[in-house]
Design an enzyme around this catalytic site. Structure first.
Site, PDB file in Angstrom:
ATOM      1  N   LYS A  54      32.269  33.888  47.668  1.00  0.00           N
ATOM      2  CA  LYS A  54      33.191  34.299  48.734  1.00  0.00           C
ATOM      3  C   LYS A  54      32.426  34.453  50.055  1.00  0.00           C
ATOM      4  O   LYS A  54      32.903  34.012  51.100  1.00  0.00           O
ATOM      5  CB  LYS A  54      33.896  35.612  48.349  1.00  0.00           C
ATOM      6  CG  LYS A  54      34.945  35.399  47.251  1.00  0.00           C
ATOM      7  CD  LYS A  54      35.438  36.688  46.608  1.00  0.00           C
ATOM      8  CE  LYS A  54      36.336  36.390  45.423  1.00  0.00           C
ATOM      9  NZ  LYS A  54      36.789  37.561  44.690  1.00  0.00           N
ATOM     10  N   GLN A  98      35.771  43.857  44.658  1.00  0.00           N
ATOM     11  CA  GLN A  98      35.782  42.988  43.470  1.00  0.00           C
ATOM     12  C   GLN A  98      36.144  43.802  42.226  1.00  0.00           C
ATOM     13  O   GLN A  98      35.598  44.870  41.984  1.00  0.00           O
ATOM     14  CB  GLN A  98      34.396  42.326  43.308  1.00  0.00           C
ATOM     15  CG  GLN A  98      34.303  41.287  42.222  1.00  0.00           C
ATOM     16  CD  GLN A  98      35.139  40.030  42.477  1.00  0.00           C
ATOM     17  OE1 GLN A  98      35.439  39.687  43.604  1.00  0.00           O
ATOM     18  NE2 GLN A  98      35.514  39.340  41.424  1.00  0.00           N
ATOM     19  N   ASP A 121      43.242  40.735  49.592  1.00  0.00           N
ATOM     20  CA  ASP A 121      43.445  40.400  48.178  1.00  0.00           C
ATOM     21  C   ASP A 121      44.925  40.463  47.811  1.00  0.00           C
ATOM     22  O   ASP A 121      45.337  39.936  46.777  1.00  0.00           O
ATOM     23  CB  ASP A 121      42.712  41.443  47.310  1.00  0.00           C
ATOM     24  CG  ASP A 121      41.568  40.843  46.536  1.00  0.00           C
ATOM     25  OD1 ASP A 121      41.553  39.621  46.343  1.00  0.00           O
ATOM     26  OD2 ASP A 121      40.685  41.624  46.121  1.00  0.00           O
TER      27      ASP A 121
HETATM   28  N1  GUN Z   1      38.282  39.757  40.003  1.00  0.00           N
HETATM   29  C1  GUN Z   1      38.712  38.586  39.499  1.00  0.00           C
HETATM   30  N2  GUN Z   1      39.484  37.946  40.399  1.00  0.00           N
HETATM   31  C2  GUN Z   1      39.535  38.732  41.482  1.00  0.00           C
HETATM   32  C3  GUN Z   1      40.178  38.611  42.756  1.00  0.00           C
HETATM   33  O1  GUN Z   1      40.877  37.645  43.077  1.00  0.00           O
HETATM   34  N3  GUN Z   1      39.971  39.641  43.615  1.00  0.00           N
HETATM   35  C4  GUN Z   1      39.226  40.712  43.294  1.00  0.00           C
HETATM   36  N4  GUN Z   1      39.102  41.667  44.186  1.00  0.00           N
HETATM   37  N5  GUN Z   1      38.633  40.851  42.135  1.00  0.00           N
HETATM   38  C5  GUN Z   1      38.784  39.875  41.243  1.00  0.00           C
END
Ligand code: GUN
Length: 295
Positions: A54, A98, A121
């Site tokens: 990311k 995350q 998100d």
């Molecule tokens: N863990 C797995 N996929 C995601 C996501 O799209 N966003 C976040 N914050 N955590 C994750």
């Protein structure tokens, strides 16, 4: 007939180029650089890879990115205060915590702590509520948004088609169902959501014109569960042991790809399908958050 492979990686690349152009324009006209903060707590190896990807994607499109990595023992209070600071920081337009978080931290309370206008998100209840209402002044969760975008930009019609979603998670199954059933372009589908307690799951999956697999079980969807000519979207990312690989593992989806591709009309690979689309939509949401600050 073998299926058309829906190349999420290539499409994500195209979308990222569009986002990079829009970011340059935002800088030139308004002197705003979109900024994303990512927070990772603990040492889950997969989460570390996701967060690194990311951050890298942000740099590629010219965003500012701040990666905060915290030890497993981080307290809920510390994390909440940190989010409070990022909420108040004008250089940060998006905050991503995350998931999963360590067990001693209350995930809901952390999701609630992120300001809805920085919740790129799309996990905050305010954004989820707006999504249900079909409003546009909110952030769509990145993976469901990526699925919708991939279908739309691959020319796959959803209107009036039967979409069968396998999995009912808050992050993928539930929001994907809501998004695809909206009265809107790129939606208008008839949606069925199946899960671990569904009776005769294969018979229901076989009704799907579009099957979305998001159950988190390696190669669960077999060729005989898929209607010939169906479109298959694989959201799974499962690590399985593979001693022929240096890493000791290989990544597979929730679909038995090699066999299902002989039955489906189109299919997403893993990796290189929905994963890169999720990141592209995160950048899209961050750009949207930054644009909202124009006065
Ligand atoms: N863990 C797995 N996929 C995601 C996501 O799209 N966003 C976040 N914050 N955590 C994750």
């Amino acid at each position: 007939m073998t299926a058309r492979i829906l190349d999420g990686k290539a499409l994500a690349q195209t979308i990222q180029e569009e986002i990079a152009r829009a970011a340059r324009e935002l800088k030139e006209k308004h002197n705003i650089t979109p900024g994303l903060a990512t927070i990772l707590v603990g040492d889950d190896p997969a989460s570390h890879i996701y967060v690194k990807n990311k951050g890298r994607a942000c740099e590629k499109v010219g965003f500012f990115s701040k990666s905060i990595i915290l030890p497993q023992i981080t307290s809920q209070q510390y994390l909440t205060e940190l989010i409070g600071e990022l909420n108040a920081n004008p250089a940060i337009h998006g905050i991503l915590v995350q998931l999963p978080l360590p067990q001693h931290i209350d995930e809901n309370s952390i999701i609630n702590a992120v300001h809805p206008e920085k919740d790129v998100d799309g996990f905050h209840p305010v954004n989820l509520g707006k999504m249900v209402l079909g409003r546009e002044d909110y952030f769509l969760p990145c993976t469901p948004f990526g699925i919708q975008m991939l279908l739309a930009r691959s020319g796959i019609e959803t209107q009036g088609r039967h979409v069968v979603i396998v999995g009912r998670s808050n992050t993928v199954g539930k929001p994907t169902a809501i998004i695809l059933m909206q009265k809107a372009a790129g939606a208008d589908a008839t949606v069925t959501v199946c899960h671990s307690r569904t009776k005769d799951l294969p018979a229901i999956i076989r009704q799907g014109d579009i099957v979305i697999a998001a159950i988190g079980r390696a190669e669960f969807i077999k060729a005989d569960m898929v209607k010939p000519g169906a479109v298959v979207i694989d959201v799974g990312i499962n690590r399985i042991e593979d001693f022929t690989k240096k890493s000791g593992y290989t990544i597979v989806g929730d679909v038995e790809f090699e066999k299902v591709k002989e039955v489906a009309s189109a299919i997403t690979p893993v990796p290189g399908g929905i994963g890169p689309m999720t990141i592209a939509m995160l950048l899209f949401n961050t750009l949207k958050a930054a644009k909202k600050t124009i006065i």
